[in-house]
Scaffold this motif. Structure first.
Motif, short mmCIF file in Angstrom:
data_model
loop_
_atom_site.label_atom_id
_atom_site.label_comp_id
_atom_site.label_asym_id
_atom_site.label_seq_id
_atom_site.Cartn_x
_atom_site.Cartn_y
_atom_site.Cartn_z
N GLY A 15 5.71 -3.50 -5.95
CA GLY A 15 6.39 -2.62 -5.00
C GLY A 15 7.40 -3.29 -4.08
O GLY A 15 8.17 -2.63 -3.41
N LEU A 16 7.37 -4.63 -4.05
CA LEU A 16 8.25 -5.31 -3.10
C LEU A 16 9.64 -5.54 -3.68
O LEU A 16 9.83 -5.57 -4.88
CB LEU A 16 7.64 -6.68 -2.74
N THR A 17 10.61 -5.70 -2.78
CA THR A 17 11.92 -6.12 -3.26
C THR A 17 11.89 -7.63 -3.44
O THR A 17 11.01 -8.32 -2.92
CB THR A 17 13.05 -5.76 -2.27
N VAL A 18 12.87 -8.11 -4.20
CA VAL A 18 12.95 -9.55 -4.47
C VAL A 18 13.03 -10.34 -3.17
O VAL A 18 12.33 -11.33 -2.97
CB VAL A 18 14.18 -9.83 -5.37
N MET A 19 13.85 -9.85 -2.25
CA MET A 19 14.02 -10.54 -0.97
C MET A 19 12.72 -10.57 -0.18
O MET A 19 12.35 -11.60 0.39
CB MET A 19 15.13 -9.83 -0.18
N PHE B 252 0.82 -1.21 0.00
CA PHE B 252 0.00 0.00 0.00
C PHE B 252 0.86 1.27 0.00
O PHE B 252 0.70 2.14 -0.84
CB PHE B 252 -0.92 0.01 1.23
N TRP B 253 1.79 1.34 0.94
CA TRP B 253 2.55 2.58 1.09
C TRP B 253 3.56 2.78 -0.02
O TRP B 253 4.01 3.89 -0.25
CB TRP B 253 3.23 2.61 2.46
N ARG B 254 3.95 1.71 -0.70
CA ARG B 254 4.91 1.87 -1.78
C ARG B 254 4.24 2.14 -3.12
O ARG B 254 4.90 2.27 -4.13
CB ARG B 254 5.78 0.63 -1.89
N ASN B 255 2.91 2.18 -3.13
CA ASN B 255 2.23 2.58 -4.35
C ASN B 255 1.76 4.01 -4.14
O ASN B 255 0.75 4.26 -3.49
CB ASN B 255 1.04 1.65 -4.61
N PRO B 256 2.52 4.98 -4.67
CA PRO B 256 2.23 6.39 -4.38
C PRO B 256 0.79 6.76 -4.70
O PRO B 256 0.14 7.47 -3.94
CB PRO B 256 3.19 7.15 -5.29
N ALA B 257 0.28 6.22 -5.80
CA ALA B 257 -1.08 6.58 -6.20
C ALA B 257 -2.09 6.21 -5.11
O ALA B 257 -2.92 7.04 -4.73
CB ALA B 257 -1.45 5.89 -7.51
N SER B 258 -2.00 5.00 -4.58
CA SER B 258 -2.99 4.59 -3.59
C SER B 258 -2.80 5.34 -2.28
O SER B 258 -3.75 5.82 -1.68
CB SER B 258 -2.95 3.08 -3.37
N ALA B 259 -1.54 5.48 -1.85
CA ALA B 259 -1.29 6.15 -0.58
C ALA B 259 -1.71 7.62 -0.65
O ALA B 259 -2.39 8.13 0.25
CB ALA B 259 0.18 6.02 -0.20
N VAL C 169 20.23 -9.66 -6.91
CA VAL C 169 19.11 -8.74 -7.14
C VAL C 169 18.21 -8.65 -5.91
O VAL C 169 17.14 -8.05 -5.97
CB VAL C 169 18.24 -9.16 -8.36
N GLU C 170 18.66 -9.21 -4.79
CA GLU C 170 17.82 -9.31 -3.59
C GLU C 170 17.16 -7.99 -3.20
O GLU C 170 16.01 -7.95 -2.81
CB GLU C 170 18.63 -9.83 -2.39
N GLY C 171 17.93 -6.91 -3.29
CA GLY C 171 17.41 -5.63 -2.80
C GLY C 171 16.61 -4.84 -3.82
O GLY C 171 16.09 -3.78 -3.52
N MET C 172 16.51 -5.37 -5.05
CA MET C 172 15.83 -4.60 -6.09
C MET C 172 14.32 -4.75 -6.01
O MET C 172 13.79 -5.81 -5.70
CB MET C 172 16.31 -5.04 -7.47
N ARG C 173 13.61 -3.64 -6.32
CA ARG C 173 12.16 -3.72 -6.41
C ARG C 173 11.77 -4.51 -7.66
O ARG C 173 12.41 -4.39 -8.69
CB ARG C 173 11.56 -2.31 -6.54
N VAL C 174 10.71 -5.29 -7.52
CA VAL C 174 10.27 -6.14 -8.63
C VAL C 174 10.03 -5.32 -9.90
O VAL C 174 10.37 -5.74 -11.00
CB VAL C 174 9.00 -6.93 -8.23
N ARG C 175 9.44 -4.11 -9.74
CA ARG C 175 9.09 -3.34 -10.95
C ARG C 175 10.32 -2.88 -11.73
O ARG C 175 10.20 -2.53 -12.89
CB ARG C 175 8.19 -2.16 -10.61
N LYS C 176 11.49 -2.89 -11.08
CA LYS C 176 12.71 -2.46 -11.77
C LYS C 176 13.38 -3.60 -12.55
O LYS C 176 14.35 -3.37 -13.27
CB LYS C 176 13.73 -1.92 -10.75
N LEU C 177 12.90 -4.82 -12.38
CA LEU C 177 13.53 -5.95 -13.06
C LEU C 177 13.04 -6.05 -14.50
O LEU C 177 11.93 -5.63 -14.81
CB LEU C 177 13.18 -7.26 -12.33
N SER C 178 13.87 -6.63 -15.37
CA SER C 178 13.44 -6.86 -16.75
C SER C 178 12.40 -7.97 -16.78
O SER C 178 12.25 -8.71 -15.80
CB SER C 178 14.64 -7.25 -17.60
N GLY C 179 11.72 -8.08 -17.91
CA GLY C 179 10.70 -9.12 -18.05
C GLY C 179 11.25 -10.51 -17.80
O GLY C 179 10.65 -11.32 -17.10
#
Lengths: 256, 295
Positions: B90-94, A18-25, B122-132
């Motif tokens: 929004g989550l990191t891989v880890m 929730f908090w990491r999605n700027p739009a929703s927060a 890539v543990e600390g990377m956010r999922v949205r930043k990863l390639s397909g």
């Protein structure tokens, strides 16, 4: 023990998501806060009467904005998140794990109740600091009615997600329903309950919720106590929402 | 007993019969591919096995359970990679791997599964930043984190570049080497050939052929093709097989490729004929597949 750990992890996940999605927060929290501060300060000298009592606009607005914010953190937020996740396949992916659908739903409900509590503190606090509105006269009753409504609107939010065909349509549908009803329910300005708009608004749960919150909040200490009819109507809507959510909730995107 | 036993399963969506009586079985430690064109019913079949869809009729046993009725006991022993990769952005891989690990009683460590899918660091990377392709591998890592006995991969390499494809194959081979049973769907012949111990070719909701890739090719009775550039067929020696001219080349289809080749090359050397672009092609899975699925 394993289940408790699972639950806590899942709630933690929901909070992060929730908090990491700027739009929703931003949409959930910033909007009610801005309305509260802006409308409150612009109209701070307006007075009006409810029954035999005279109120300032700010006394009226502060509890109404708590109600608005709580609906935003439950109904709006859940309908959006669930339909977006369903459409992208995230829900289907969760369904394929041993997490269990009950655990999933319970976690996201608890997470949105955490947001509700933050919203309560924020709106009541800002009402006091920015508008000089009094602390709720009966704190326990206020919190109880606020949380009760939160549960009802959360149920309606999950039910709403079942109606949304795809995630592109979600913001338009959810806000298209929420804003007009909030308006005719007297969330932003008092609307006479005998007017046509007021009568239409009275069909929906929002006006009953904001009235109940106002009566409990009772910023000047002279409002009537919470009406049983408001609580009952709210409960009926909430129950219908929850039953509908249980029967009709879908986990998979509808592409076939 | 086999890990998967499916008998005469049918499933319709409205008037369309997606699965029209499929029977199959998968033994422990096997890698089995369901091969077929888009819309053949592969995904519906796999989703019935995964417990997402309810069959209209027939019997299904996966790990000794009925996947439609089995709950978390079933889910905790099965790893899934769905056709579309969907991870919370929004989550990191880890964080994501730790979350999924908490669903299972005997989870592998996030580090270990990242190693299995070849994605360390890539543990600390956010999922949205990863390639397909990286997201797809994380998807696979999530499928492995519960240390499942059985893994379903629905078109695991669709959209991959050739390099990513090869490394995905290595991962699947790695899973087999640690004793996992794998069921995968694909419409790539080379993928089925490279990975599967056995395969089922599916067309229009039915199994049209099954067996090891080599057995399927052999059974098809297709012949070896020998081709080379040469202007004139008349001068050729007699060969055991069918001789045709296609453009500037000669095509010999034969059941005895060694003899035919010997006759051709012997003749060429004896008569100092320079034959170019000599090619010997065994019947491929693709030929058989196209024949079966176009029928």
């Amino acid at each position: 023990m394993h289940n408790l750990r699972k639950l806590l992890r899942q709630i933690q996940f929901e909070q992060r998501a929730f908090w990491r999605n700027p739009a929703s927060a931003v949409f959930t929290f910033v909007f009610p806060v801005i309305i509260l501060v802006v409308l409150g300060n612009v109209n701070s000298h307006a007075h009006f009467r409810v029954g035999a009592h005279s109120y300032t606009y700010d006394d009226y607005l502060a509890p109404a904005m708590s109600a608005y914010g709580i609906i935003s953190a439950t109904f709006v937020s859940l309908a959006m998140i669930l339909s977006i996740r369903r459409d992208s396949g995230v829900l289907k992916r969760f369904q394929g794990t041993p997490l269990g659908s009950t655990m999933f739903i319970v976690s996201i409900l608890i997470s949105s109740l955490i947001n509700v509590i933050i919203m309560m503190v924020l709106t009541i606090g800002l009402g006091m600091i920015s508008l000089g509105v009094h602390f709720p006269a009966n704190m326990l009753e206020t919190v109880a009615i606020m949380l009760f409504g939160a549960v009802c609107f959360a149920g309606l939010g999950v039910a709403m997600a079942a109606f949304i065909p795809n995630s592109d349509a979600a913001p338009a549908i959810v806000n298209g329903i929420f804003f007009p009803i909030a308006f005719i329910s007297g969330i932003f300005f008092p609307i006479s309950s005998t007017s046509i708009l007021g009568r239409i608004g009275n069909f929906f749960p929002i006006s009953h919720y904001s009235t109940a919150v106002f009566d409990a909040y009772n910023p000047i200490g002279t409002a009537p106590s919470v009406a049983g009819s408001d609580v009952l109507i709210l409960a009926v809507w909430g129950l219908v929402g929850i039953l509908f959510a249980i029967r009709r909730f879908k986990w998979e995107p509808s592409r076939r | 007993m086999d890990i998967i036993e499916v008998d005469s399963v049918r499933k319709s969506y409205g008037d369309i019969e997606a699965v029209a009586g499929i029977s199959l079985h998968v033994g422990e430690g096997e890698v089995v591919a369901l091969l077929g064109p888009n819309g053949a019913g592969k995904t519906t079949t796999v989703e019935i096995l995964e417990g997402y869809r309810r069959r209209d009729s027939g019997s299904v046993s996966v790990l000794g359970m009925d996947p439609w009725r089995a709950g978390s006991a079933f889910r905790s022993r099965v790893g899934l990679v769905l056709q579309e990769c969907a991870l919370p952005p929004g989550l990191t891989v880890m964080e994501l791997l730790t979350l999924y690990a908490s669903y299972y009683e005997h989870a592998r460590s996030p580090k270990e599964v990242l190693g299995l899918v070849g994605l360390e660091g890539v543990e600390g990377m956010r999922v949205r930043k990863l390639s397909g392709g990286q997201q797809r591998r994380i998807d696979l890592a999530l499928a492995l984190i519960g240390d499942p006995a059985l893994i379903f991969l629905d078109e695991p390499t669709t959209g991959f570049d050739p390099g990513a494809r090869r490394s995905a194959w290595d991962i699947v081979k790695g899973m087999q080497s640690i004793g996992k049973t794998v069921v995968l769907t694909t419409h790539y012949m080379d993928e089925a050939y490279a990975l599967a111990n056995r395969l089922y070719i599916i067309a229009k909701g039915s199994v049209v052929e099954e067996g090891t890739p080599d057995a399927i090719i052999q059974r098809s009775q297709r012949r070896t093709r020998i081709t080379f550039s040469h202007g004139d067929t008349q001068a050729l020696p007699p060969v055991d097989g069918e001789v045709q001219k296609e453009g500037g080349s000669v095509v010999v289809e034969t059941d005895a490729p060694l003899k035919a080749l010997h006759a051709i090359t012997g003749w060429a050397i004896a008569n100092t004929v320079n034959i170019e672009n000599l090619e010997v092609k065994n019947p491929s899975l693709e030929d058989v597949y196209l024949e079966l699925t176009n029928a």
